[in-house]
Design a protein around this motif. Sequence first.
Motif, PDB file in Angstrom:
ATOM      1  N   GLN A 105     -22.542  -1.171 -10.703  1.00 19.14           N
ATOM      2  CA  GLN A 105     -22.791  -2.613 -10.701  1.00 19.14           C
ATOM      3  C   GLN A 105     -22.952  -3.043  -9.251  1.00 19.14           C
ATOM      4  OE1 GLN A 105     -22.901  -4.749 -13.478  1.00 19.14           O
ATOM      5  NE2 GLN A 105     -23.670  -6.226 -11.997  1.00 19.14           N
TER       6      GLN A 105
ATOM      7  N   ASP B  89     -22.701  -6.001  -7.058  1.00 21.10           N
ATOM      8  CA  ASP B  89     -22.295  -7.392  -6.843  1.00 21.10           C
ATOM      9  C   ASP B  89     -22.425  -7.778  -5.374  1.00 21.10           C
ATOM     10  OD1 ASP B  89     -21.712  -7.817  -9.519  1.00 21.10           O
ATOM     11  OD2 ASP B  89     -19.666  -7.081  -9.298  1.00 21.10           O
TER      12      ASP B  89
ATOM     13  N   GLN C 273     -32.034  -5.515  -8.066  1.00 16.44           N
ATOM     14  CA  GLN C 273     -31.117  -6.610  -7.840  1.00 16.44           C
ATOM     15  C   GLN C 273     -31.872  -7.924  -7.839  1.00 16.44           C
ATOM     16  OE1 GLN C 273     -29.100  -6.492  -3.999  1.00 16.44           O
ATOM     17  NE2 GLN C 273     -27.208  -6.853  -5.081  1.00 16.44           N
TER      18      GLN C 273
ATOM     19  N   LYS D 277     -28.268 -14.198  -8.942  1.00 18.66           N
ATOM     20  CA  LYS D 277     -27.841 -14.938 -10.133  1.00 18.66           C
ATOM     21  C   LYS D 277     -26.699 -15.849  -9.701  1.00 18.66           C
ATOM     22  CE  LYS D 277     -26.375 -14.397 -14.874  1.00 18.66           C
ATOM     23  NZ  LYS D 277     -25.979 -13.485 -15.924  1.00 18.66           N
TER      24      LYS D 277
ATOM     25  N   LYS E 274     -25.641 -15.440  -6.149  1.00 16.51           N
ATOM     26  CA  LYS E 274     -25.029 -14.178  -5.728  1.00 16.51           C
ATOM     27  C   LYS E 274     -25.912 -13.019  -6.171  1.00 16.51           C
ATOM     28  CE  LYS E 274     -20.359 -15.932  -6.292  1.00 16.51           C
ATOM     29  NZ  LYS E 274     -19.101 -15.770  -7.006  1.00 16.51           N
TER      30      LYS E 274
ATOM     31  N   LYS F 278     -26.913  -9.758  -8.004  1.00 15.85           N
ATOM     32  CA  LYS F 278     -26.480  -9.051  -9.212  1.00 15.85           C
ATOM     33  C   LYS F 278     -27.511  -7.984  -9.509  1.00 15.85           C
ATOM     34  CE  LYS F 278     -22.901 -11.512 -10.515  1.00 15.85           C
ATOM     35  NZ  LYS F 278     -21.564 -10.997 -10.486  1.00 15.85           N
TER      36      LYS F 278
END
Length: 177
Positions: free
Chosen positions: A85, A87, A143, A146, A149, A151
Amino acid sequence: MKTRTLIALFSACVLNLALLAVPSLAAGNSTLDFDSLRKDYGNPMVEINLSKQLIGLLGSLTKNENPELAELTANIENITVRVYQLDTNADKAIALVDKTTKALKKDKWEPIVSVSEPDSKVRIFSKTKNNIMDGLVVMVVGQEPKDGKPKGEAVFINIVGQIDPARIGELTAALDI
């Protein structure tokens, strides 16, 4: 095409293929290390490590019911999947794709798919010897912002072993897909 859609499409196709051992595989001892991303993105959301023994167990369990699957998985050495993931920004994952791409090209792997967009990359490589696929490496990083930020996901698949590409149709028929 939106990066998220591209990632979902490639991830779904490739994960299905990898988990079903359809295409094969990263040559000999060419198991690649994608675990270096743990320090930047934490533990992967998906982590699959199928050794020759586990793949052999799958083949032996399905031998009577599905001999084609057992035969086609007989020469598979290893399947490794990592999905991270993202982030934070994708720079480290994209850098790993670039580094691995350079190494695969130097080792004369054949590029199958190459897609580059801002904040995303897709690379698929295979290595073939005597019309038998020796290896498959899939790298997908994408990426999109969202809620202000970053995501996204980074998907890395390395399959080690051998399979005749002409027999993939037999495997998909045997698995009714």
